[in-house]
Design an enzyme around this catalytic site. Structure first.
Site, short mmCIF file in Angstrom:
data_model
loop_
_atom_site.label_atom_id
_atom_site.label_comp_id
_atom_site.label_asym_id
_atom_site.label_seq_id
_atom_site.Cartn_x
_atom_site.Cartn_y
_atom_site.Cartn_z
N TYR A 138 -1.49 -0.06 10.14
CA TYR A 138 -1.78 -0.74 8.87
C TYR A 138 -0.59 -0.61 7.91
O TYR A 138 -0.08 -1.61 7.40
CB TYR A 138 -3.06 -0.16 8.26
CG TYR A 138 -3.30 -0.58 6.83
CD1 TYR A 138 -3.51 -1.92 6.52
CD2 TYR A 138 -3.28 0.34 5.79
CE1 TYR A 138 -3.70 -2.32 5.21
CE2 TYR A 138 -3.47 -0.04 4.48
CZ TYR A 138 -3.68 -1.37 4.19
OH TYR A 138 -3.85 -1.76 2.90
N SER B 190 0.84 -1.21 0.00
CA SER B 190 0.00 0.00 0.00
C SER B 190 0.86 1.25 0.00
O SER B 190 1.95 1.27 0.58
CB SER B 190 -0.86 -0.01 1.26
OG SER B 190 -1.46 1.24 1.46
N LYS C 207 2.28 -3.51 6.52
CA LYS C 207 2.65 -3.78 5.12
C LYS C 207 4.16 -3.64 4.92
O LYS C 207 4.80 -4.44 4.22
CB LYS C 207 1.89 -2.82 4.19
CG LYS C 207 0.38 -3.06 4.16
CD LYS C 207 0.05 -4.34 3.44
CE LYS C 207 -1.43 -4.64 3.39
NZ LYS C 207 -1.75 -5.89 2.72
N1 UFG Z 1 -13.63 10.99 2.05
C1 UFG Z 1 -14.65 11.91 2.28
N2 UFG Z 1 -15.86 11.44 2.69
C2 UFG Z 1 -16.12 10.11 2.88
C3 UFG Z 1 -15.08 9.18 2.64
C4 UFG Z 1 -13.84 9.65 2.23
O1 UFG Z 1 -14.47 13.12 2.11
O2 UFG Z 1 -17.23 9.76 3.27
C5 UFG Z 1 -12.33 11.49 1.61
C6 UFG Z 1 -11.22 11.08 2.55
O3 UFG Z 1 -11.10 12.03 3.59
C7 UFG Z 1 -10.02 11.07 1.60
C8 UFG Z 1 -10.62 10.64 0.26
O4 UFG Z 1 -12.03 10.88 0.38
O5 UFG Z 1 -9.49 12.35 1.47
C9 UFG Z 1 -10.42 9.18 -0.06
O6 UFG Z 1 -10.83 8.41 1.07
P1 UFG Z 1 -10.97 6.82 1.05
O7 UFG Z 1 -11.46 6.41 2.40
O8 UFG Z 1 -11.75 6.39 -0.14
O9 UFG Z 1 -9.49 6.32 0.80
P2 UFG Z 1 -8.18 6.62 1.65
O10 UFG Z 1 -7.31 7.48 0.80
O11 UFG Z 1 -8.44 7.09 3.01
O12 UFG Z 1 -7.67 5.14 1.85
C10 UFG Z 1 -7.03 4.44 0.85
C11 UFG Z 1 -7.24 2.93 1.01
C12 UFG Z 1 -6.60 2.44 2.27
C13 UFG Z 1 -5.19 2.87 2.30
C14 UFG Z 1 -5.10 4.37 2.16
C15 UFG Z 1 -3.73 4.89 2.10
O13 UFG Z 1 -8.61 2.65 1.01
O14 UFG Z 1 -6.67 1.03 2.33
O15 UFG Z 1 -5.70 4.74 0.93
O16 UFG Z 1 -3.72 6.25 2.39
F1 UFG Z 1 -4.62 2.53 3.46
#
Ligand code: UFG
Length: 329
Positions: A145, A119, A149
């Site tokens: 997490y 990741s 990894k």
């Molecule tokens: N977001 C929102 N509203 C929501 C959900 C997400 O604004 O309801 C935003 C988050 O704050 C973030 C972006 O959308 O800025 C993407 O969020 P995600 O939860 O879709 O994905 P992440 O970037 O947090 O997580 C992903 C993977 C994880 C991994 C991570 C690494 O899903 O498994 O990237 O940073 F660990």
């Protein structure tokens, strides 16, 4: 065409099932190991399901023998960043100790090749203007997490030297989209990912999308991510297996597009593709979210000849939307 039996650990999950499909298409015989704690038996369509635990080396040795496994792709992991901070024991026990059991089973049965689901979280905090992240960037995970990894990647390095383990770690950015044929797709419980939540809000299955942070130092104030289509990820795993089969040296590779999309870009794409307005509420930043994460994935292109085919944002959203609207029996 490739040949032989490939063990897909965590193959009933979102990316694992897409990879099982790609493996079957490439001529391999995929055998899925999954405990179905997160994965779904309906997602196992391209070979047998062996239900059991990653930490159970005896079980894994039996599966490897029965199916004459010659290589492994390993997805089985807990993958919620926030949960990992609250419950690190769960993350290190499963993601690290569980992987040690898998490596024991492989090496005991003479299986030396593994492609690992890593990741971008291994890189940790970065300045918003630091630009795309290459594999040479510092690895300083800021949650258990990501640490789990990175620990597995480090274990691989030592096992390569001592036991001849041959490995590729694929560091995904934001996996997204659904099978272009509509056969499988994302189904998490709870769902925390932006694209399925935005689609659910557009379709009225959720009241709204909370936008977590509108004061980031980005052009529109919302966080930027590099969304990569799950079918492109699956393709990279098959290329990594072929690379190892061809004698390639172990390494870690980023998988992303090199192009960032903000939360507001995602909302706009969902509105374009669905023809519906997404109800949004501006909310506080989510703890631990970096402002921007974009891949420099040129090495994956150089080494594997991999180029994303489905990863423009509108295609990702179109496939995810079709999956969300699939007929259900
Ligand atoms: N977001 C929102 N509203 C929501 C959900 C997400 O604004 O309801 C935003 C988050 O704050 C973030 C972006 O959308 O800025 C993407 O969020 P995600 O939860 O879709 O994905 P992440 O970037 O947090 O997580 C992903 C993977 C994880 C991994 C991570 C690494 O899903 O498994 O990237 O940073 F660990």
């Amino acid at each position: 065409m490739q040949s032989g039996s490939v063990l897909i650990v965590g193959g009933a999950g979102y990316i694992g099932s897409q990879t099982a499909k790609a493996a079957a298409r490439a001529g391999l015989s995929p055998v899925v190991v999954d405990n179905l704690s997160v994965g779904h038996d309906w997602a196992v369509k391209w070979g047998p399901l062996e239900r059991g635990e990653l930490a159970d080396a005896d079980f894994l040795r039996g599966v490897i023998e029965r199916h004459k496994v010659t290589s492994v792709v390993h997805f089985a992991a807990h993958a919620y960043v926030g949960e990992s901070v609250a419950e690190p024991r769960k993350y290190f026990r499963n993601n690290v100790a569980g992987t040690l059991a898998l490596l024991d089973a492989m090496l005991d049965r003479g299986v030396k090749s593994i492609v690992f689901s890593s990741s971008c979280t291994v890189y940790g905090e970065r300045d918003a203007d630091a630009g795309p992240i290459s594999e040479a960037s510092a690895t300083e995970p800021c949650n258990p997490y990501g640490e789990s990894k990175l620990m597995v990647e480090k274990i691989f390095r030592w096992y390569a030297g001592a036991y001849g383990l041959r490995w590729v770690a694929l560091r995904y950015f934001n996996a997204a989209g659904a099978d272009p044929d509509g056969e499988i797709g994302e189904d998490h419980d709870p769902e925390t990912h932006l694209i399925p939540i935005t689609i659910a809000a557009a379709l009225g299955a959720r009241p709204e999308l909370g936008i977590f942070g509108t004061d980031y130092p980005t052009p529109d104030g919302t966080a930027i991510r590099d969304y990569i289509h799950v079918a492109d990820l699956a393709d990279a795993h098959l290329r990594a297996l072929a690379y190892l089969q061809g004698g390639g040296t172990p390494l870690a590779l980023n998988l992303g597009t090199g192009k960032g999309s903000s939360v507001k870009d995602v909302v706009a794409a969902v509105q374009r593709q669905s023809g519906r307005k997404v109800p949004v509420r501006e909310a506080a930043r989510r703890a631990g979210d970096p402002a921007a994460l974009v891949a420099d994935a040129r090495k994956a292109t150089e080494v594997l000849g991999w180029r994303p085919q489905h990863s423009d944002l509108d295609t990702i959203v179109r496939h995810a939307l079709a999956w969300a609207q699939r007929p259900r029996s």
